[in-house]
Scaffold this motif. Sequence first.
Motif, mmCIF file in Angstrom:
data_model
loop_
_atom_site.group_PDB
_atom_site.id
_atom_site.type_symbol
_atom_site.label_atom_id
_atom_site.label_comp_id
_atom_site.label_asym_id
_atom_site.label_seq_id
_atom_site.Cartn_x
_atom_site.Cartn_y
_atom_site.Cartn_z
ATOM 1 N N TYR A 223 -59.165 2.934 -25.108
ATOM 2 C CA TYR A 223 -60.392 3.322 -24.430
ATOM 3 C C TYR A 223 -60.680 4.965 -24.231
ATOM 4 O O TYR A 223 -61.520 5.286 -23.479
ATOM 5 C CB TYR A 223 -60.819 2.658 -23.296
ATOM 6 C CG TYR A 223 -60.665 1.066 -23.775
ATOM 7 C CD1 TYR A 223 -61.888 0.657 -24.517
ATOM 8 C CD2 TYR A 223 -59.954 0.193 -23.446
ATOM 9 C CE1 TYR A 223 -61.964 -0.706 -24.666
ATOM 10 C CE2 TYR A 223 -59.912 -1.105 -23.979
ATOM 11 C CZ TYR A 223 -60.842 -1.738 -24.724
ATOM 12 O OH TYR A 223 -60.952 -3.073 -24.973
ATOM 13 N N ASP A 224 -59.528 5.439 -24.621
ATOM 14 C CA ASP A 224 -59.750 7.299 -24.276
ATOM 15 C C ASP A 224 -59.909 7.365 -22.867
ATOM 16 O O ASP A 224 -60.694 8.195 -22.336
ATOM 17 C CB ASP A 224 -60.896 7.852 -24.919
ATOM 18 C CG ASP A 224 -60.622 9.270 -25.252
ATOM 19 O OD1 ASP A 224 -59.508 9.685 -24.990
ATOM 20 O OD2 ASP A 224 -61.486 10.049 -25.544
ATOM 21 N N VAL A 225 -59.122 6.760 -21.818
ATOM 22 C CA VAL A 225 -59.177 6.953 -20.459
ATOM 23 C C VAL A 225 -57.724 7.702 -20.032
ATOM 24 O O VAL A 225 -56.678 7.308 -20.295
ATOM 25 C CB VAL A 225 -59.143 5.675 -19.660
ATOM 26 C CG1 VAL A 225 -59.027 5.485 -18.388
ATOM 27 C CG2 VAL A 225 -60.677 4.902 -20.048
ATOM 28 N N ARG B 218 -56.620 -5.260 -19.846
ATOM 29 C CA ARG B 218 -57.226 -5.301 -21.149
ATOM 30 C C ARG B 218 -58.737 -6.003 -21.019
ATOM 31 O O ARG B 218 -59.778 -6.062 -21.994
ATOM 32 C CB ARG B 218 -56.528 -5.999 -22.226
ATOM 33 C CG ARG B 218 -55.337 -5.448 -22.451
ATOM 34 C CD ARG B 218 -54.255 -6.372 -23.336
ATOM 35 N NE ARG B 218 -52.910 -5.652 -23.662
ATOM 36 C CZ ARG B 218 -51.802 -6.455 -23.869
ATOM 37 N NH1 ARG B 218 -51.848 -7.679 -23.901
ATOM 38 N NH2 ARG B 218 -50.963 -5.736 -24.405
ATOM 39 N N GLU B 219 -58.918 -6.637 -19.736
ATOM 40 C CA GLU B 219 -60.183 -7.287 -19.662
ATOM 41 C C GLU B 219 -61.029 -6.480 -18.817
ATOM 42 O O GLU B 219 -62.146 -6.076 -19.031
ATOM 43 C CB GLU B 219 -60.037 -8.714 -18.959
ATOM 44 C CG GLU B 219 -61.199 -9.375 -18.627
ATOM 45 C CD GLU B 219 -61.041 -10.763 -18.106
ATOM 46 O OE1 GLU B 219 -62.010 -11.496 -17.554
ATOM 47 O OE2 GLU B 219 -59.668 -11.277 -18.175
ATOM 48 N N TRP B 220 -60.450 -5.752 -17.613
ATOM 49 C CA TRP B 220 -61.307 -5.214 -16.615
ATOM 50 C C TRP B 220 -61.758 -3.826 -16.785
ATOM 51 O O TRP B 220 -62.743 -3.225 -16.678
ATOM 52 C CB TRP B 220 -60.732 -5.288 -15.019
ATOM 53 C CG TRP B 220 -59.460 -4.685 -14.955
ATOM 54 C CD1 TRP B 220 -58.272 -5.322 -14.598
ATOM 55 C CD2 TRP B 220 -59.125 -3.274 -14.879
ATOM 56 N NE1 TRP B 220 -57.395 -4.366 -14.464
ATOM 57 C CE2 TRP B 220 -58.014 -3.273 -14.524
ATOM 58 C CE3 TRP B 220 -60.079 -2.161 -14.956
ATOM 59 C CZ2 TRP B 220 -57.039 -1.672 -14.305
ATOM 60 C CZ3 TRP B 220 -59.567 -0.686 -14.663
ATOM 61 C CH2 TRP B 220 -58.028 -0.694 -14.513
ATOM 62 N N LEU B 221 -60.836 -3.165 -17.766
ATOM 63 C CA LEU B 221 -61.142 -1.684 -18.230
ATOM 64 C C LEU B 221 -62.419 -1.840 -19.002
ATOM 65 O O LEU B 221 -63.289 -0.985 -18.679
ATOM 66 C CB LEU B 221 -60.026 -1.050 -18.926
ATOM 67 C CG LEU B 221 -60.199 0.413 -19.299
ATOM 68 C CD1 LEU B 221 -60.772 1.324 -18.114
ATOM 69 C CD2 LEU B 221 -58.672 0.860 -19.986
ATOM 70 N N PRO B 222 -62.667 -2.506 -20.075
ATOM 71 C CA PRO B 222 -63.699 -2.337 -21.018
ATOM 72 C C PRO B 222 -65.056 -2.904 -20.338
ATOM 73 O O PRO B 222 -66.075 -2.490 -20.451
ATOM 74 C CB PRO B 222 -63.581 -3.228 -22.166
ATOM 75 C CG PRO B 222 -62.282 -4.105 -21.747
ATOM 76 C CD PRO B 222 -61.539 -3.428 -20.872
ATOM 77 N N HIS B 223 -64.733 -3.836 -19.374
ATOM 78 C CA HIS B 223 -66.033 -4.298 -18.587
ATOM 79 C C HIS B 223 -66.302 -3.281 -17.922
ATOM 80 O O HIS B 223 -67.613 -3.087 -17.416
ATOM 81 C CB HIS B 223 -65.564 -5.420 -17.508
ATOM 82 C CG HIS B 223 -66.515 -6.003 -16.894
ATOM 83 N ND1 HIS B 223 -67.706 -6.846 -17.340
ATOM 84 C CD2 HIS B 223 -66.712 -5.651 -15.414
ATOM 85 C CE1 HIS B 223 -68.526 -7.005 -16.445
ATOM 86 N NE2 HIS B 223 -67.945 -6.473 -15.113
ATOM 87 N N LEU B 224 -65.620 -2.370 -16.938
ATOM 88 C CA LEU B 224 -66.084 -1.276 -16.117
ATOM 89 C C LEU B 224 -66.723 -0.188 -17.039
ATOM 90 O O LEU B 224 -67.670 0.380 -16.489
ATOM 91 C CB LEU B 224 -64.879 -0.947 -15.263
ATOM 92 C CG LEU B 224 -64.285 -1.660 -14.091
ATOM 93 C CD1 LEU B 224 -63.339 -1.299 -13.333
ATOM 94 C CD2 LEU B 224 -65.668 -2.212 -13.336
ATOM 95 N N LEU B 225 -66.296 -0.015 -18.169
ATOM 96 C CA LEU B 225 -66.513 0.896 -18.902
ATOM 97 C C LEU B 225 -68.078 0.622 -19.370
ATOM 98 O O LEU B 225 -69.169 1.501 -19.517
ATOM 99 C CB LEU B 225 -65.795 1.225 -20.303
ATOM 100 C CG LEU B 225 -64.540 1.916 -19.985
ATOM 101 C CD1 LEU B 225 -63.617 1.898 -21.428
ATOM 102 C CD2 LEU B 225 -64.744 3.498 -19.639
ATOM 103 N N ASP B 226 -68.134 -0.604 -19.626
ATOM 104 C CA ASP B 226 -69.342 -1.180 -20.258
ATOM 105 C C ASP B 226 -70.445 -1.190 -19.125
ATOM 106 O O ASP B 226 -71.744 -1.032 -19.410
ATOM 107 C CB ASP B 226 -69.476 -2.620 -20.793
ATOM 108 C CG ASP B 226 -68.915 -2.512 -22.073
ATOM 109 O OD1 ASP B 226 -68.563 -1.692 -22.684
ATOM 110 O OD2 ASP B 226 -68.334 -3.635 -22.695
ATOM 111 N N SER B 227 -70.115 -1.277 -17.801
ATOM 112 C CA SER B 227 -70.992 -1.404 -16.782
ATOM 113 C C SER B 227 -71.353 0.199 -16.321
ATOM 114 O O SER B 227 -72.092 0.428 -15.520
ATOM 115 C CB SER B 227 -70.281 -1.747 -15.545
ATOM 116 O OG SER B 227 -69.953 -3.259 -15.658
#
Length: 277
Positions: free
Chosen positions: A115-117, A256-265
Amino acid sequence: MQKDQLFTRRRMLLAGAALGAAGTAGAVLAVGGDEPARTAAPVAGPQARQALKSSAFRLQPLTGYGPPRAAPRKLKTRHEPIMSISGRGRHMMLTFDDGPNPEYTPHILDTLARYDVRAMFFVCGECVVENRELLARMADDGHVVGNHTWTHPLLTTLDRKEIRSEMERTSDAIEDSYGERPQWFRAPYGAWNRAAFQLGAEMGMEPMAWTVDSRDWTTPGEGVIVDRIENGAAPGVVVLSHDAGGDRSQTVRAIREWLPHLLDSGYHFTVPRRRPS
């Protein structure tokens, strides 16, 4: 020298050389600290989608063959650790303690890279010397490495000489593996005392705490970890997770679940700016 003759930082370290990383953008602000607020600039991350270039790094020789270690710039002694970051917008900072660990840290690094974080890793010296290649990868990937002592002791039970040894040995190991001395320090268990603040400042390190504790070290289940981080998400928070110190498989799955969710938020993730030496 031809381009195909150049080694990556990781390959050079495995060949026996220690390599250094240039700093990434971002500024950190203390809540209740002694210094005035500074405006934060986000590091290149998912909002920028720009790969780090190898030219961003500088080669350093093995300690035994290079110049003597430069004395760190002494800082003003704080009385409280930094607990949040400044800046406009929905910026947060991710931090991981107790590693590096060869079983769990690579998976966390893989997810961050996907996710390039960028994140901060507060490492223990005794783990660093066994996993130097992971410090090199952190440098390659643009993460910031901080000092978390050598053996993860409760500092409030140690005398000043023992605390200094725990901190100095770890900074030396980080410099040998990562390429630069750390500019951030986190006390194990969040147990700070006057000596830790004073010695950290003498060694050029700011004290960093956290705002949101995932308590993943209790292995509550990945769903609980996800809920704690997602519910705690807010502009300026510093999240605490762990990549070592026990079974961290739940942490690996949870990110793997919370990181993309926060990015999408709409959240963005930043790391501290590297101060000039």
